[in-house]
Scaffold this motif. Structure first.
Motif, PDB file in Angstrom:
ATOM      1  N   ASP A   1      35.704   7.712  14.514  1.00 13.63           N
ATOM      2  CA  ASP A   1      35.703   7.802  13.057  1.00 13.63           C
ATOM      3  C   ASP A   1      36.637   6.731  12.507  1.00 13.63           C
ATOM      4  O   ASP A   1      37.832   6.748  12.812  1.00 13.63           O
TER       5      ASP A   1
ATOM      6  N   ALA B   1      39.456   9.854  14.912  1.00 13.93           N
ATOM      7  CA  ALA B   1      38.913  10.940  15.736  1.00 13.93           C
ATOM      8  C   ALA B   1      37.764  10.398  16.579  1.00 13.93           C
ATOM      9  O   ALA B   1      37.030   9.506  16.165  1.00 13.93           O
TER      10      ALA B   1
ATOM     11  N   TYR C   1      34.275  11.329  18.552  1.00 10.38           N
ATOM     12  CA  TYR C   1      33.178  12.291  18.669  1.00 10.38           C
ATOM     13  C   TYR C   1      32.483  12.055  19.995  1.00 10.38           C
ATOM     14  O   TYR C   1      32.073  10.935  20.296  1.00 10.38           O
TER      15      TYR C   1
ATOM     16  N   ILE D   1      28.331  18.498  20.533  1.00 15.13           N
ATOM     17  CA  ILE D   1      29.317  17.499  20.132  1.00 15.13           C
ATOM     18  C   ILE D   1      30.673  18.169  20.003  1.00 15.13           C
ATOM     19  O   ILE D   1      30.758  19.346  19.629  1.00 15.13           O
TER      20      ILE D   1
ATOM     21  N   ARG E   1      34.778  17.153  18.568  1.00 14.26           N
ATOM     22  CA  ARG E   1      35.645  16.202  17.852  1.00 14.26           C
ATOM     23  C   ARG E   1      37.006  16.246  18.534  1.00 14.26           C
ATOM     24  O   ARG E   1      37.611  17.312  18.673  1.00 14.26           O
TER      25      ARG E   1
ATOM     26  N   THR F   1      40.880  14.839  18.498  1.00  7.00           N
ATOM     27  CA  THR F   1      41.894  14.208  17.655  1.00  7.00           C
ATOM     28  C   THR F   1      43.225  14.163  18.391  1.00  7.00           C
ATOM     29  O   THR F   1      43.441  14.899  19.362  1.00  7.00           O
TER      30      THR F   1
ATOM     31  N   VAL G   1      29.648   6.826  13.339  1.00  2.16           N
ATOM     32  CA  VAL G   1      30.318   7.426  12.181  1.00  2.16           C
ATOM     33  C   VAL G   1      30.414   6.360  11.093  1.00  2.16           C
ATOM     34  O   VAL G   1      30.887   5.250  11.353  1.00  2.16           O
TER      35      VAL G   1
ATOM     36  N   VAL H   1      28.781  11.684  10.258  1.00  2.00           N
ATOM     37  CA  VAL H   1      28.477  11.551  11.683  1.00  2.00           C
ATOM     38  C   VAL H   1      26.958  11.591  11.848  1.00  2.00           C
ATOM     39  O   VAL H   1      26.295  12.498  11.332  1.00  2.00           O
TER      40      VAL H   1
ATOM     41  N   GLN I   1      32.484  16.530   9.355  1.00  2.00           N
ATOM     42  CA  GLN I   1      33.196  16.212  10.606  1.00  2.00           C
ATOM     43  C   GLN I   1      32.582  16.885  11.835  1.00  2.00           C
ATOM     44  O   GLN I   1      33.271  17.314  12.745  1.00  2.00           O
ATOM     45  N   GLY I   2      31.249  16.971  11.850  1.00  2.00           N
ATOM     46  CA  GLY I   2      30.555  17.494  13.019  1.00  2.00           C
ATOM     47  C   GLY I   2      30.546  18.999  13.150  1.00  2.00           C
ATOM     48  O   GLY I   2      30.242  19.513  14.226  1.00  2.00           O
ATOM     49  N   LYS I   3      30.819  19.724  12.072  1.00  2.00           N
ATOM     50  CA  LYS I   3      30.800  21.194  12.145  1.00  2.00           C
ATOM     51  C   LYS I   3      29.387  21.746  12.009  1.00  2.00           C
ATOM     52  O   LYS I   3      29.055  22.775  12.582  1.00  2.00           O
TER      53      LYS I   3
END
Length: 173
Positions: free
Chosen positions: A11, A16, A18, A35, A37, A39, A68, A74, A103-105
């Motif tokens: 990102d 971050a 992924y 996926i 994430r 950090t 990203v 994403v 954020q990929g949630k």
């Protein structure tokens, strides 16, 4: 589908990472893509909870590519093996673009192209190769995947079916 089961991207906003990876779901008896994430605050690394990228209804998901955008969107480009055409021995595939704005949630998934293999399923086990790529420049995704150019809305000018490189771009907000 075998191989091509992992990809990663960074990102540009916060660094971050992924990581998209393939998993076999024993209950559903299918390959799926998840996926995470990752950090870091400079000392501690935190790995987020895995999130399903591929649609749970997809038969077999593989060949992911992830990117990203500048605004943090994403994108995951991937293929699914969708089964055989009617009673023939020609498999069908779909190229997908799954997009997350959180954020990929969560991901929304769109089929870019559904296509038929130009060869029977036993003739070429790896007809699609590992040529999938997804890049982000600004807030635009640029991608390429292997597909049957004959099955496009405006087919490539050819007499026979073949696997071709299919290019696309899409801008996200």
């Amino acid at each position: 589908m075998k191989g091509g089961i992992h990809a990663l991207a960074v990102d540009p906003q916060d660094g971050a990472v992924y990581v998209v990876y393939g998993v076999f779901d024993d209950d559903a008896e299918r390959d799926q893509l998840k996926i995470v994430r990752v950090t870091s605050d400079g000392g501690n690394v935190e790995i987020g909870s895995p999130v399903l990228v591929s649609n749970p209804a997809d038969r077999q998901a593989a060949l992911p590519a992830v990117a990203v955008t500048e605004n943090g969107t994403v994108g995951v480009l991937y293929d699914t093996a969708d089964g055989l055409v009617d009673d023939s021995d020609f498999p069908t595939f779909s190229a997908h673009l799954a997009v997350s704005h959180d954020q990929g949630k969560t991901f929304s998934d769109a089929v870019i192209l559904h296509f038929r293999s130009p060869v029977p399923s036993d003739a070429e086990a790896r007809i699609l190769g590992d040529y999938q790529q997804l890049k982000a420049v600004g807030n635009t995704f640029y991608g390429v995947f292997s597909g049957n150019g004959h099955d496009l809305p405006v087919p490539f000018n050819r007499r026979t079916e073949a696997i071709d490189p299919i290019f696309f771009k899409t801008t996200v907000r």
